[in-house]
Design an enzyme around this catalytic site. Structure first.
Site, PDB file in Angstrom:
ATOM      1  N   ASP A   1       0.861  -1.175   0.000  1.00 54.82           N
ATOM      2  CA  ASP A   1       0.000   0.000   0.000  1.00 54.82           C
ATOM      3  C   ASP A   1       0.909   1.240   0.000  1.00 54.82           C
ATOM      4  O   ASP A   1       2.125   1.145   0.205  1.00 54.82           O
ATOM      5  CB  ASP A   1      -0.954  -0.005   1.203  1.00 54.82           C
ATOM      6  CG  ASP A   1      -2.160   0.911   0.945  1.00 54.82           C
ATOM      7  OD1 ASP A   1      -2.099   1.754   0.023  1.00 54.82           O
ATOM      8  OD2 ASP A   1      -3.174   0.782   1.662  1.00 54.82           O
TER       9      ASP A   1
HETATM   10  C1  BGC Z   1      -5.053   3.313   0.355  1.00 55.15           C
HETATM   11  C2  BGC Z   1      -5.269   2.332  -0.775  1.00 55.15           C
HETATM   12  C3  BGC Z   1      -5.140   3.010  -2.093  1.00 55.15           C
HETATM   13  C4  BGC Z   1      -3.777   3.676  -2.165  1.00 55.15           C
HETATM   14  C5  BGC Z   1      -3.501   4.351  -3.481  1.00 55.15           C
HETATM   15  C6  BGC Z   1      -3.800   4.149   0.176  1.00 55.15           C
HETATM   16  O1  BGC Z   1      -3.762   5.176   1.092  1.00 55.15           O
HETATM   17  O2  BGC Z   1      -4.984   2.608   1.572  1.00 55.15           O
HETATM   18  O3  BGC Z   1      -6.549   1.762  -0.641  1.00 55.15           O
HETATM   19  O4  BGC Z   1      -5.307   2.077  -3.129  1.00 55.15           O
HETATM   20  O5  BGC Z   1      -3.715   4.659  -1.145  1.00 55.15           O
HETATM   21  O6  BGC Z   1      -4.306   5.436  -3.692  1.00 55.15           O
END
Ligand code: BGC
Length: 760
Positions: free
Chosen positions: A282
């Site tokens: 993530d």
């Molecule tokens: C979130 C994810 C997301 C990623 C990219 C993160 O902060 O937890 O769900 O896909 O950002 O935007």
């Protein structure tokens, strides 16, 4: 004779060891990459939101990395011109490898569907698959080939703002939805992708929804057994459906951050479930392992790679430290090769080596994106995702009735679109006011809209002020005092036949980083509802929310409550369709709605305890309950009303006994006892009465959504096998233990009738 046998064996060995065209191709690609360029493939960055396509070449850091061959993919931009330009740089750089382009396409792309929690309440797998299919078509026309969805985290605690992004509290239903979404994005064959299919990225692996106390990013304390039984099924189902990639989660599990957790990534996902795609972290999750207290960036990057992570989103840990780690012997080149190969395989399957621009299509963009047909489908979907929580008979409304439309969310297009919708058309989302006023004479209480800001001011605790005025002192956000705003709403109500009040959570009150300790409707809105109730006019509450709210103080004020979540682009139209009876509501909750925040975590599939206490009975000392509140939810899992009524027979089993290798059919007859045709979600639960480990009081193991005409009946059959009755025992073995099981059917998790099945 002997010779032939040897020959056959030799052929078999050759066939087994023969390389696939993909393997051969990737061998070739890898043979011309330097170690640094291979590490570059493991590096994922976001596109800067503000940069124009023209400026990419000169000023952008990503372009500079690309020129050195140090970037494998980019995410975050729906702008095809910009993405195309990055692709050109990638292809002309030293490595010459096409980029993969990701994006948070979560519930639709330009055409926005209800938020995932709302979608799940349709219990309609075909419909859900079609939403993902349409999102794939729209995204892939603008260069995107990789979507950060489905989000399959099970959540039992409505304080967590991200409950909005998932499918609720049940692992069986969550698994069915995960599968439908993967099929919708990727098609049913993941070895190759059509130009209008995209690669799914299942998130957040794993157990992110178990965040303690519902606080975002918090630690998860679950046993492996409970994790496997209560949370893991959707991740597993997505792997079995062929999901091409996974995203590791922010939380820790068993003291090890998920992003470096080899049990989760290697043992379970890859070895046990057979996943053969790649895993991305993530955003900044590798760097966050420093704050988790594991080590410096070099240490955490090395450990994440070794645990099975392949791609680093936005931490610059891999690109910044792995070369050094190889030099120091801390990391093997083979670990880098393995991760690089997985990413190249994904690009190969997506067809990017053949045509790096195959996902850019101006024609398709014009023909397939945000079309009237797509919007019509969004309306159809949103009609099926509204849960009627209460109705004393006021709904459906009479067309021609004079409606006063009030409440802070009635004119709020952003709240219609909901969390994680990055559509450039969000501002056009149909509001409730628009929807209603197209159907019937309606007057709108302008001022009540301002209660939205009052709610914000009232709730500095929501942290929303920061979003509206970064760094600034809290400004006075509305110009008129609340009592005047409410008076205006009351004045409108007095001139109307019926009042429709749209209340709930404004944008930013749910989603990522939006955990709440108070999950009631904000006070300012409740004050308004009380004043409206006092007018004596029938009061319909339309609830816009991204989480189950504690509605204990709202429920007595309302003649009807229609929970519409954030219903998407066509929200206002679809809600009006239901309010005026053009659609008969059929959605059912996929999360328990608590009576108060103090009950959380709250979920229907809880254990019995040694001192069980019935869910809806008052306090009794020395049993497992509260002195000041019932155990049971206000609205249970699986619950939702219709404009018609259904009655259920007792379940009938085709046999009272079932050998382990056999099957049994449980049948239930459901009768539409009302005067309207309707759909009903018929549910089947089981309970293992005695087992070697404790089991939940109920577990969903089947459901069917059936159409039953007024006065008609439907016989619904569920075929059960040992697999449906199995669970992970204390030794983490998937077992069905012979003995007695209750087989329950009913309209929701509370109102079930049971038969007993003996497994031999
Ligand atoms: C979130 C994810 C997301 C990623 C990219 C993160 O902060 O937890 O769900 O896909 O950002 O935007």
């Amino acid at each position: 004779m002997r010779k032939t046998a040897i020959l056959v064996t030799a052929c078999l060995v050759a066939a087994c060891t023969a390389k696939s065209p993909m393997d051969t191709y990737i061998d070739n690609v890898m043979s011309r990459l330097t170690l640094e360029q291979k590490i570059g493939q493991l590096n994922l960055h976001s596109t800067p939101g503000f940069i124009s396509a023209e400026r990419v070449m000169e000023e952008d850091e990503n372009a500079q990395l690309l020129n050195k061959g140090l970037l494998g993919g980019l995410y975050g931009s729906p702008n095809p011109t910009l993405l195309r330009q990055y692709q050109e740089i990638a292809l002309n750089s030293g490595a010459g490898i096409p980029l993969i382009f990701g994006m948070d396409v979560i519930h639709g792309h330009q055409t926005v569907f209800p938020i995932p929690l709302g979608l799940s309440t349709s219990w309609n797998m075909e419909l859900i698959e079609r939403t993902a299919r349409m999102a794939a078509k729209e995204a892939s026309a603008s260069g995107i080939n990789w979507v950060y969805s489905p989000m399959v985290d099970i959540c039992r605690d409505a304080r967590w703002g991200r409950i909005a992004e998932g499918s609720g509290e049940d692992p069986y239903l969550g698994g069915r939805i995960a599968q439908a979404m993967v099929y919708g994005y990727q098609g049913h064959d993941n070895s190759t992708y059509a130009t209008d299919e995209v690669m799914a990225c299942v998130k957040h692996y794993a157990l992110y929804g178990g965040a303690e106390a519902g606080r975002d990013y918090n630690s998860v304390f679950l046993s492996r057994q409970e994790a496997l039984n209560g949370y893991m099924n959707p991740y597993k189902a997505a792997a079995k459906a062929g999901a091409g990639s996974y995203m590791s989660s922010f939380n820790e599990f068993e003291g090890i951050p998920a992003t470096m957790n080899s049990w989760l990534m290697d043992e379970l996902l890859r070895k046990s479930w057979g996943f053969d795609g790649f895993i991305v972290s993530d955003a900044t999750a590798i760097a966050e392992e420093i704050a988790h207290g594991i080590g410096d960036l070099q240490e955490v990057s090395a450990r994440s790679l070794q645990a099975g992570l392949d791609m680093d989103m936005n931490s610059d840990g891999f690109v910044g430290t792995l070369l050094q780690s190889v030099k120091e012997g801390r990391v093997k080149e083979a670990d880098i090769d393995r991760a690089c190969r997985r990413i190249l395989e994904a690009k190969y399957k997506l067809g990017l080596f053949e045509d790096p621009y195959r996902y850019f299509s101006e024609e398709r963009f014009k023909a397939d994106v945000y079309t009237p047909e797509n919007l019509a489908f969004a309306r159809e979907v949103a009609r099926e995702c509204q849960v009627l929580l209460k109705n004393n008979g006021i709904l459906p409304l009479r067309k021609g009735a004079k409606v006063a439309v009030v409440g802070p969310l009635a004119q709020d297009a952003a709240a219609m679109a909901g969390t994680w919708s990055q559509s450039s058309h969000n501002g056009e989302s149909i509001t409730l006011w628009q929807g209603i006023s197209e159907v019937t004479p309606a007057s709108y209480a302008e001022g009540s809209w301002l209660l939205r800001d009052a709610a914000t001011e009232d709730g500095v605790r929501y942290g929303l002020i920061r979003m509206f005025a970064p760094g600034a002192p809290i400004p006075p956000v509305h110009s008129r005092p609340q009592n005047l705003l409410v008076a205006e709403a009351v004045a409108k109500a007095l001139t109307a036949d019926v009042v429709v009040a749209c209340v709930g959570e404004i944008a930013g009150m749910n989603g990522e980083g939006a955990s709440r300790t108070d999950i009631t409707v904000p006070d300012t809105q409740v004050e308004m509802l009380k004043a409206l109730k006092a007018t004596g006019k029938p009061l319909v509450v339309v609830l816009v929310t991204g989480r189950p709210l504690a509605l204990t103080n709202v429920e007595p004020l309302a003649d009807a409550i229609l929970n519409v979540w954030s219903p998407g682009s066509e929200g206002g139209h679809a809600v009006a369709d239901v309010l005026f009876g053009d659609a008969n509501p059929s959605a059912k909750l996929t999360t328990s709605f608590p009576r108060s925040v103090g009950q959380l975590p709250l979920y229907y599939n809880h254990k019995n305890t040694g001192r069980p206490h019935p869910d809806y009975e008052p306090y009794r000392k020395f049993t497992s309950c509260y002195t000041d509140e019932l155990n049971g939810p206000l609205y249970p899992f699986g619950y939702g009303l219709s404009y018609t009524t259904f009655s259920y027979s007792e379940p009938v089993l085709s046999a009272d006994e079932m050998p382990l290798a056999g099957t049994v059919t449980a049948s239930v007859t459901v009768t539409n006892t009302g005067s309207r045709d309707g759909y009903e979600v018929v549910q089947l639960y089981i309970h293992d009465i005695y087992s070697t480990s404790t089991r939940p009081v109920k577990e969903l193991k089947g459901f069917q959504k059936v159409f039953i005409p007024a006065g008609g009946s439907a016989k619904v059959d569920f075929v059960l096998s040992a697999d449906d009755l199995s669970y992970y025992n204390h030794d983490l073995q998937w077992v069905c233990e012979p003995g007695d099981f209750e087989i329950m059917t009913g309209p929701n998790s509370r109102e079930t009738q049971a038969a007993v099945l003996r497994v031999l």
